[in-house]
Write an enzyme that holds these catalytic residues in place. Structure first.
Site, mmCIF file in Angstrom:
data_model
loop_
_atom_site.group_PDB
_atom_site.id
_atom_site.type_symbol
_atom_site.label_atom_id
_atom_site.label_comp_id
_atom_site.label_asym_id
_atom_site.label_seq_id
_atom_site.Cartn_x
_atom_site.Cartn_y
_atom_site.Cartn_z
ATOM 1 N N HIS A 41 -20.578 -31.543 5.652
ATOM 2 C CA HIS A 41 -20.361 -32.078 7.005
ATOM 3 C C HIS A 41 -20.374 -30.872 7.940
ATOM 4 O O HIS A 41 -19.391 -30.141 8.045
ATOM 5 C CB HIS A 41 -19.011 -32.793 7.096
ATOM 6 C CG HIS A 41 -18.973 -34.072 6.332
ATOM 7 N ND1 HIS A 41 -19.746 -35.172 6.690
ATOM 8 C CD2 HIS A 41 -18.285 -34.443 5.227
ATOM 9 C CE1 HIS A 41 -19.512 -36.155 5.830
ATOM 10 N NE2 HIS A 41 -18.646 -35.741 4.937
ATOM 11 N N GLU A 67 -22.799 -35.355 1.209
ATOM 12 C CA GLU A 67 -22.448 -36.089 2.440
ATOM 13 C C GLU A 67 -23.033 -35.393 3.673
ATOM 14 O O GLU A 67 -22.374 -35.273 4.714
ATOM 15 C CB GLU A 67 -20.923 -36.206 2.574
ATOM 16 C CG GLU A 67 -20.251 -36.840 1.364
ATOM 17 C CD GLU A 67 -18.735 -36.976 1.495
ATOM 18 O OE1 GLU A 67 -18.195 -36.865 2.613
ATOM 19 O OE2 GLU A 67 -18.087 -37.212 0.457
ATOM 20 N N ASP A 114 -24.323 -34.183 6.993
ATOM 21 C CA ASP A 114 -24.597 -34.542 8.386
ATOM 22 C C ASP A 114 -24.368 -33.305 9.239
ATOM 23 O O ASP A 114 -23.577 -32.442 8.891
ATOM 24 C CB ASP A 114 -23.837 -35.786 8.874
ATOM 25 C CG ASP A 114 -22.326 -35.688 8.816
ATOM 26 O OD1 ASP A 114 -21.809 -34.622 8.454
ATOM 27 O OD2 ASP A 114 -21.664 -36.684 9.154
ATOM 28 N N GLU A 140 -11.755 -33.829 -2.721
ATOM 29 C CA GLU A 140 -10.955 -33.093 -1.720
ATOM 30 C C GLU A 140 -9.540 -32.760 -2.181
ATOM 31 O O GLU A 140 -8.579 -32.949 -1.438
ATOM 32 C CB GLU A 140 -10.927 -33.897 -0.411
ATOM 33 C CG GLU A 140 -12.313 -34.159 0.141
ATOM 34 C CD GLU A 140 -12.319 -35.049 1.395
ATOM 35 O OE1 GLU A 140 -11.248 -35.322 1.942
ATOM 36 O OE2 GLU A 140 -13.425 -35.450 1.811
ATOM 37 N N ASN A 162 -15.821 -33.171 -5.859
ATOM 38 C CA ASN A 162 -16.506 -33.214 -4.555
ATOM 39 C C ASN A 162 -15.567 -32.695 -3.461
ATOM 40 O O ASN A 162 -14.396 -33.069 -3.419
ATOM 41 C CB ASN A 162 -16.852 -34.694 -4.292
ATOM 42 C CG ASN A 162 -17.773 -34.922 -3.108
ATOM 43 O OD1 ASN A 162 -18.829 -34.298 -3.012
ATOM 44 N ND2 ASN A 162 -17.378 -35.807 -2.207
HETATM 45 O O1 9MR Z 1 -17.156 -42.123 6.695
HETATM 46 C C1 9MR Z 1 -15.947 -42.578 6.115
HETATM 47 C C2 9MR Z 1 -15.116 -43.329 7.139
HETATM 48 O O2 9MR Z 1 -15.791 -44.518 7.514
HETATM 49 C C3 9MR Z 1 -13.745 -43.661 6.559
HETATM 50 O O3 9MR Z 1 -12.939 -44.234 7.570
HETATM 51 C C4 9MR Z 1 -13.093 -42.403 5.992
HETATM 52 C C5 9MR Z 1 -11.775 -42.715 5.300
HETATM 53 O O4 9MR Z 1 -11.956 -43.489 4.139
HETATM 54 O O5 9MR Z 1 -13.942 -41.761 5.061
HETATM 55 C C6 9MR Z 1 -15.184 -41.376 5.600
HETATM 56 O O6 9MR Z 1 -15.948 -40.744 4.591
HETATM 57 C C7 9MR Z 1 -15.407 -39.535 4.071
HETATM 58 C C8 9MR Z 1 -15.770 -39.442 2.606
HETATM 59 O O7 9MR Z 1 -15.342 -40.577 1.926
HETATM 60 C C9 9MR Z 1 -15.176 -38.193 1.982
HETATM 61 N N1 9MR Z 1 -15.549 -37.013 2.709
HETATM 62 C C10 9MR Z 1 -15.356 -37.030 4.152
HETATM 63 C C11 9MR Z 1 -16.009 -38.289 4.748
HETATM 64 C C12 9MR Z 1 -15.867 -38.281 6.268
HETATM 65 O O8 9MR Z 1 -14.523 -38.348 6.635
#
Ligand code: 9MR
Length: 347
Positions: free
Chosen positions: A238, A268, A270, A159, A202
């Site tokens: 997402h 990822e 969903d 990101e 990613n």
């Molecule tokens: O699902 C993850 C959540 O539990 C955490 O609090 C958050 C921050 O670390 O990250 C979420 O996962 C993210 C992923 O690592 C990167 N892409 C977006 C995902 C959803 O926010």
């Protein structure tokens, strides 16, 4: 035309035969079995819920359906290096997840080495270019070497592209202190630490043809031209039930990255259920989006289809019920859609 029809009817016959045999033996094929037959990594994000003895459905579902897993949070910098002492690494949870994956024959995606969102406080205190380069190099080298050949796919940078107009790199990234080449530095360091690992950039919001995916295309093309060791691009996906795979230009978008010689993975996935309509209609729409995402992935010969969690209730956005297993781990229509796409895809 005739040729296609007969191929289709053979496929349909084989499919119904396969189904009949599976039903006769009392065994429905799992996602995992079908994905294995096609050389596809299929799985999702795991959390500490995997080890919750009061919830055996979580581990049972993961191990029955997934041939690949990714730690939802346990391999983030804030999890591994959150101590105010930068030399202090915490690998216990991540190691337990890798051990579970090894025991169950699952591939592990490493997520993620350089991400502004998961940076610990001490990273924000570094203001000097040279010091940030040392911090990044030490962290990436330590983590990638720690897992060694237990993890051969890494999201190296996550990101980094902004959502703003023009989509340059985001300006709230503490790692940018390391210099404009901080992304290249991360990839080069990860490659040196594990030359066998497949290294990924990613991001989210880059699934279709749009300004942000154009920016990502320019970024990774520039990296390749600079000889930076990048192997693939992860498209997080997402999404929600309003997303149209067709209208977004997703297949053409993924294909242009494949044409650069890169691997492509959905990392990822969903799909939140949004909008009006009955629950049944929303589930059907969700199934349609899931099915189209997987067939688009397969159409460009993607190498992984990873979902962001297991059951709706543990999802990071549980309210939208975005996954393929419901709160009670029952298979939703989206699960059936994935099975059908794999069955129709051939081996
Ligand atoms: O699902 C993850 C959540 O539990 C955490 O609090 C958050 C921050 O670390 O990250 C979420 O996962 C993210 C992923 O690592 C990167 N892409 C977006 C995902 C959803 O926010």
């Amino acid at each position: 035309m005739h040729y296609h029809m007969s191929r289709l009817s053979i496929a349909a016959l084989a499919l119904s035969l396969g189904l009949t045999l599976a039903l006769a033996s009392g065994q429905a094929p799992s996602l995992r079995t079908l994905a294995n037959e096609r050389g596809l990594l299929m799985g999702g994000a795991i959390s500490s819920e995997l080890f919750n003895a009061d919830n055996p459905d979580e581990a049972a579902t993961v191990n029955r359906e997934y041939n690949a897993v990714v730690a939802e949070n346990a391999m983030k910098m804030r999890a591994i290096a959150n101590s105010p002492n930068p030399g202090n690494y915490l690998f216990a949870t991540a190691d337990a997840m890798v051990a579970s994956a090894q025991k169950n024959g699952q591939t592990v995606r490493g997520h993620t080495l350089v991400w502004h969102d998961s940076a610990p406080a001490w990273i924000y205190e570094i203001k000097e270019k040279a010091a940030m380069r040392v911090a990044m190099t030490q962290y990436i080298t330590t983590v990638v070497r720690h897992f060694g050949d237990r993890i051969n796919i890494w999201d190296v940078v996550n990101e980094a592209i902004s959502d703003g107009p023009g989509n340059p790199l985001r300006n709230n990234n503490p790692f940018a202190v390391a210099g404009p080449d901080f992304i290249a530095l991360a990839f080069r360091t990860a490659h040196a630490a594990n030359p066998a690992a497949r290294l990924y950039y990613n991001d989210y919001g880059v699934e279709g043809l749009n300004g942000k995916s154009d920016a990502m295309y320019a970024l990774v093309k520039g990296l390749l031209e600079g000889g930076v060791p990048i192997n693939g691009v992860g498209f997080q996906a997402h999404l929600d039930t309003n997303f149209s795979v067709g209208d977004s230009g997703m297949q053409a978008n993924l294909q242009r990255f494949r044409n650069l010689g890169l691997e492509v993975q959905l990392t990822e996935v969903d799909v939140q259920m949004v909008g009006n309509g009955s629950e049944k209609e929303k589930l059907a729409r969700q199934a349609q989006v899931y099915g189209e995402l997987l067939s688009t992935c397969l159409a460009v010969k993607c190498s992984a289809f990873m979902m962001w969690g297991v059951s709706d209730w543990t999802s990071w956005r549980a309210g939208g019920k975005p996954l393929i297993f419901d709160d009670g781990y029952a298979k939703k229509p989206a699960y059936g859609a994935l099975i059908r796409v794999l069955q129709m895809a051939g081996k």
